[in-house]
Structure formats: structure tokens, C-alpha cells
Design a protein around this motif. Structure first.
Motif, PDB file in Angstrom:
ATOM      1  N   VAL A 256       0.857  -1.185   0.000  1.00 47.34           N
ATOM      2  CA  VAL A 256       0.000   0.000   0.000  1.00 47.34           C
ATOM      3  C   VAL A 256       0.887   1.226   0.000  1.00 47.34           C
ATOM      4  N   GLY A 257       0.687   2.120  -0.969  1.00 48.89           N
ATOM      5  CA  GLY A 257       1.476   3.337  -1.020  1.00 48.89           C
ATOM      6  C   GLY A 257       1.314   4.010  -2.367  1.00 48.89           C
ATOM      7  N   ASP A 258       2.144   5.018  -2.611  1.00 47.73           N
ATOM      8  CA  ASP A 258       2.122   5.674  -3.904  1.00 47.73           C
ATOM      9  C   ASP A 258       2.880   4.817  -4.917  1.00 47.73           C
ATOM     10  N   ALA A 259       2.930   5.268  -6.157  1.00 48.92           N
ATOM     11  CA  ALA A 259       3.541   4.451  -7.210  1.00 48.92           C
ATOM     12  C   ALA A 259       5.010   4.164  -6.925  1.00 48.92           C
ATOM     13  N   ALA A 260       5.718   5.112  -6.361  1.00 51.69           N
ATOM     14  CA  ALA A 260       7.139   4.894  -6.070  1.00 51.69           C
ATOM     15  C   ALA A 260       7.315   3.791  -5.032  1.00 51.69           C
ATOM     16  N   HIS A 261       6.491   3.815  -3.994  1.00 50.54           N
ATOM     17  CA  HIS A 261       6.597   2.792  -2.949  1.00 50.54           C
ATOM     18  C   HIS A 261       6.235   1.414  -3.492  1.00 50.54           C
ATOM     19  N   VAL A 262       5.174   1.338  -4.267  1.00 52.36           N
ATOM     20  CA  VAL A 262       4.749   0.051  -4.817  1.00 52.36           C
ATOM     21  C   VAL A 262       5.816  -0.495  -5.756  1.00 52.36           C
ATOM     22  N   ALA A 263       6.390   0.362  -6.596  1.00 54.51           N
ATOM     23  CA  ALA A 263       7.454  -0.079  -7.497  1.00 54.51           C
ATOM     24  C   ALA A 263       8.653  -0.602  -6.715  1.00 54.51           C
ATOM     25  N   ALA A 264       9.012   0.082  -5.641  1.00 50.07           N
ATOM     26  CA  ALA A 264      10.141  -0.369  -4.827  1.00 50.07           C
ATOM     27  C   ALA A 264       9.852  -1.722  -4.191  1.00 50.07           C
ATOM     28  N   SER A 265       8.620  -1.924  -3.728  1.00 51.76           N
ATOM     29  CA  SER A 265       8.247  -3.211  -3.136  1.00 51.76           C
ATOM     30  C   SER A 265       8.322  -4.333  -4.162  1.00 51.76           C
ATOM     31  N   PHE A 266       7.857  -4.061  -5.369  1.00 52.95           N
ATOM     32  CA  PHE A 266       7.921  -5.067  -6.425  1.00 52.95           C
ATOM     33  C   PHE A 266       9.376  -5.337  -6.819  1.00 52.95           C
ATOM     34  N   ALA A 267      10.197  -4.286  -6.843  1.00 50.74           N
ATOM     35  CA  ALA A 267      11.606  -4.472  -7.193  1.00 50.74           C
ATOM     36  C   ALA A 267      12.307  -5.382  -6.196  1.00 50.74           C
ATOM     37  N   GLU A 268      11.953  -5.287  -4.915  1.00 53.14           N
ATOM     38  CA  GLU A 268      12.538  -6.182  -3.915  1.00 53.14           C
ATOM     39  C   GLU A 268      12.203  -7.636  -4.226  1.00 53.14           C
ATOM     40  N   LEU A 269      10.978  -7.883  -4.671  1.00 48.74           N
ATOM     41  CA  LEU A 269      10.599  -9.243  -5.051  1.00 48.74           C
ATOM     42  C   LEU A 269      11.397  -9.695  -6.276  1.00 48.74           C
ATOM     43  N   GLY A 270      11.607  -8.771  -7.214  1.00 49.88           N
ATOM     44  CA  GLY A 270      12.417  -9.101  -8.374  1.00 49.88           C
ATOM     45  C   GLY A 270      13.848  -9.445  -7.994  1.00 49.88           C
ATOM     46  N   LEU A 290     -10.221   1.294  -9.909  1.00 46.00           N
ATOM     47  CA  LEU A 290      -9.872   1.666 -11.281  1.00 46.00           C
ATOM     48  C   LEU A 290      -8.728   2.681 -11.303  1.00 46.00           C
ATOM     49  N   GLN A 291      -8.742   3.622 -10.360  1.00 43.80           N
ATOM     50  CA  GLN A 291      -7.651   4.593 -10.287  1.00 43.80           C
ATOM     51  C   GLN A 291      -6.331   3.906  -9.947  1.00 43.80           C
ATOM     52  N   SER A 292      -6.386   2.944  -9.031  1.00 48.59           N
ATOM     53  CA  SER A 292      -5.182   2.211  -8.650  1.00 48.59           C
ATOM     54  C   SER A 292      -4.645   1.406  -9.831  1.00 48.59           C
ATOM     55  N   ILE A 293      -5.537   0.771 -10.585  1.00 46.63           N
ATOM     56  CA  ILE A 293      -5.089   0.030 -11.770  1.00 46.63           C
ATOM     57  C   ILE A 293      -4.406   0.987 -12.743  1.00 46.63           C
ATOM     58  N   GLY A 294      -4.983   2.151 -12.947  1.00 54.65           N
ATOM     59  CA  GLY A 294      -4.367   3.124 -13.838  1.00 54.65           C
ATOM     60  C   GLY A 294      -2.975   3.520 -13.387  1.00 54.65           C
ATOM     61  N   ARG A 295      -2.770   3.655 -12.078  1.00 58.51           N
ATOM     62  CA  ARG A 295      -1.454   4.051 -11.554  1.00 58.51           C
ATOM     63  C   ARG A 295      -0.424   2.932 -11.690  1.00 58.51           C
ATOM     64  N   LEU A 296      -0.870   1.707 -11.936  1.00 58.57           N
ATOM     65  CA  LEU A 296       0.092   0.631 -12.167  1.00 58.57           C
ATOM     66  C   LEU A 296       0.903   0.864 -13.431  1.00 58.57           C
ATOM     67  N   ALA A 297       0.403   1.683 -14.350  1.00 55.52           N
ATOM     68  CA  ALA A 297       1.205   2.048 -15.521  1.00 55.52           C
ATOM     69  C   ALA A 297       2.476   2.765 -15.070  1.00 55.52           C
ATOM     70  N   GLU A 298       2.348   3.675 -14.104  1.00 58.58           N
ATOM     71  CA  GLU A 298       3.536   4.369 -13.580  1.00 58.58           C
ATOM     72  C   GLU A 298       4.429   3.399 -12.827  1.00 58.58           C
ATOM     73  N   VAL A 299       3.840   2.475 -12.092  1.00 64.37           N
ATOM     74  CA  VAL A 299       4.637   1.471 -11.383  1.00 64.37           C
ATOM     75  C   VAL A 299       5.503   0.700 -12.375  1.00 64.37           C
ATOM     76  N   ARG A 300       4.907   0.275 -13.490  1.00 65.99           N
ATOM     77  CA  ARG A 300       5.662  -0.464 -14.493  1.00 65.99           C
ATOM     78  C   ARG A 300       6.766   0.401 -15.099  1.00 65.99           C
ATOM     79  N   GLU A 301       6.469   1.661 -15.338  1.00 70.24           N
ATOM     80  CA  GLU A 301       7.493   2.560 -15.892  1.00 70.24           C
ATOM     81  C   GLU A 301       8.667   2.710 -14.918  1.00 70.24           C
ATOM     82  N   ARG A 302       8.358   2.858 -13.633  1.00 76.90           N
ATOM     83  CA  ARG A 302       9.405   3.001 -12.637  1.00 76.90           C
ATOM     84  C   ARG A 302      10.242   1.726 -12.531  1.00 76.90           C
ATOM     85  N   LEU A 303       9.587   0.582 -12.616  1.00 77.41           N
ATOM     86  CA  LEU A 303      10.344  -0.678 -12.584  1.00 77.41           C
ATOM     87  C   LEU A 303      11.284  -0.778 -13.771  1.00 77.41           C
TER      88      LEU A 303
END
Length: 308
Positions: A256-270, A290-303
């Protein structure tokens, strides 16, 4: 790292059409966000509306596009001829590959409701998966023997999947992880694992692949998430559901967090060695999901850019 979505299938709604609309909307939003694969779950004999995998996924694929898609099938609960036909039809609807997520399922009321002995879960799972693969390959099949669970006689299916179905086996107990390494094309880790547990179970899977002389397959993990506009908004949206003990998961298993936090959490799993995160949303408000799904585009970009 790939980011995919498992769209929630259960909705506490008065009008059953509303739950179906939410799933369709989420498939469309996931396509627009560029997510890598679309999945739905499997559950039976429910008191609240639960949209069954084959039918709802067929509708959702109209919103999805040409990327991989799939569904969970709790194989011990399914007659393999029916499951093979359903997957063959679904796989014919998409230009990409179909991914079968499968598991033995929890020892709960589903088995009694469907007349399946709980103690037969492992044997039914293994026999079913073998039958599925042979039917998908176009074989005409008869099964027999003392421990035959299905009694097939000269059966075949059509359409067969136009390309090989990729099989991910969900598992958390060590014998089940060993089964995933022995039989699967990939392993799907449970959503409630804390990071230390996720690393430990990934190690078990890799070791089991080595013991069986098989290459390490896809290593995927589900994470229940919410991507907020800001960190504060994310906490505000998710605090209530988390404080009520969301699914009994430890807090550190939730993202749970903003796109930067979520991307960092996913990167740790990677960095642990996971190839794919399959997200499901832990908030219920349709607009926020729906808004959260849309922000996953930024998460993917950050990853992709390694910017957290």
C-alpha cells in the motif's frame, strides 16, 4: 519484472449485474495500463455472488487485447474433460498464450458440496493435470486402473488450444512446492507471505527444480495492493480494511502506497528472483480500484527505469 492482475471475482452487491460490470471495467483498465496478463479465480458453492471463471473471463477477454490471459482452476473439483474443453475454448479467443493457474484447493466446504473426497485432492490433481495435457495435445484418451479417479473412455476434445498452455501451480506447503517443481511450467506463491517467507519458499522451489532435473520455471507471486495518488491517500484508503485483519495476512505482505513505494516493493521481489507479480486490490470502492489500476502504468514505468 512483469506486473499482471487477478481481478477479484466475489462482490457483495444487490444486483448481480453490478459485480460483473466491475470485473469488465477492471479488465479494460488493466489493458489501458499496459499490464502483462489478466487472470480470474475459482471458487464454488458461495453465498455471495462469485462470478465463475470460464464465463466471466470469456467476456473480459473482449476488453483485454492480445496479451496473455488465464484463470485459476482448482483441478480436484473439475472433471478434466470439462476443464480441458473450457480452456481449449478460452485459449481460442486470444492471440496470445493461455496460462492455467491451478492448485489442489483448500480442504473446505467446496469439496463436500461437489461430492469430492478431500483426501483425494493430491491424486485427483496429478491425474487431472496429466489428462489435460494429453487432451490439449489432441490425444484420444482412455484412463483405467485401480486408482483411476475419472474413468474416461475414448475421449478427445476440440478445439485444442492453438499453442501450448502454460501451467502455473499454486503451492505453499513444502510437498506442494515440490509438486509445482515436478509438474509445472511455473510456480505461484501465496499472497499472504511476508517478504522473508517469500524468499524462503522461492529457495525451496528452486531446490526442488534441481532435485527433479527440471529448469526453474516462471516464479510468480500474488500481492494484494492499493496504489494511491499519494502515500497519505493510500494509507487513508486502506487503513480500515487492514485494521480489520484483511484476510489474516501479515501487514508486511500487503503493498500500500504511492507508485514509487509500490514499485520499490515489487523491485525487492524481483531481486529475490520473482519474475512476475500478480496483483489483486484490497480496497472495495470501485472508483478507487480503477484509479489504482491506472497508476500501475507508472509502477511499471518506474520498474523499467529503476526509479523508486
Amino acid at each position: 519484472m512483469r506486473v499482471s492482475i487477478s481481478v477479484q471475482s466475489a462482490y457483495n452487491v444487490d444486483d448481480p449485474r453490478e459485480g460483473a460490470r466491475r470485473m469488465i471495467d477492471r479488465a479494460r483498465a488493466a489493458r489501458e495500463a499496459g499490464l502483462d496478463a489478466l487472470f480470474v479465480g475459482d471458487h464454488h458453492a458461495t453465498a455471495l455472488p462469485y462470478y465463475q471463471n470460464t464465463a466471466i473471463l470469456g467476456r473480459m477477454l473482449a476488453e483485454w487485447g492480445d496479451r496473455p490471459a488465464g484463470a485459476l482452476y482448482l483441478l480436484p473439483l473439475w472433471h478434466p474433460l470439462i476443464a480441458a474443453e473450457q480452456v481449449g475454448t478460452l485459449a481460442s479467443l486470444i492471440p496470445g498464450r493461455f496460462i492455467l493457474q491451478c492448485a489442489i484447493g483448500p480442504a473446505d466446504n467446496q469439496f463436500e458440496a461437489m461430492g469430492v473426497p478431500v483426501r483425494q485432492r493430491p491424486s485427483r490433481f496429478e491425474q487431472s493435470l496429466s489428462i489435460l495435457r494429453r487432451l490439449w495435445a489432441g490425444e484420444t484418451l482412455t484412463t483405467a486402473g485401480e486408482n483411476d479417479r475419472f474413468g474416461l473412455r475414448e475421449v478427445r476434445i476440440s478445439p485444442c488450444p492453438p499453442e501450448p498452455v502454460e501451467v502455473w501451480i499454486g503451492a505453499s506447503a513444502p510437498p506442494a512446492i515440490d509438486r509445482a517443481a515436478r509438474l509445472g511450467d511455473g510456480w505461484l506463491a501465496a499472497p499472504g507471505l511476508a517478504p522473508s517467507e517469500a524468499a524462503g519458499q522461492l529457495g525451496l522451489y528452486r531446490e526442488a527444480c534441481g532435485r527433479h532435473g527440471r529448469p526453474v520455471g516462471v516464479c510468480a507471486i500474488r500481492r494484494d495492493i492499493y496504489v494511491g495518488e499519494t502515500a497519505a491517500e493510500a494509507e487513508q484508503a486502506a487503513t480500515g480494511v487492514i485494521s480489520r485483519g484483511y484476510r489474516g495476512f501479515p501487514r508486511e505482505a500487503l503493498v500500500v502506497g504511492d507508485a514509487a513505494h509500490v514499485a520499490a516493493s515489487f523491485a525487492e521481489l524481483g531481486e529475490m528472483g520473482y519474475d512476475e507479480v500478480v496483483v489483486r486490490h484490497l480496497v472495495q470502492d470501485p472508483a478507487r480500484v480503477l484509479q489504482s489500476i491506472g497508476r500501475l502504468a507508472e509502477v511499471r514505468e518506474r520498474l523499467g527505469a529503476r526509479v523508486f
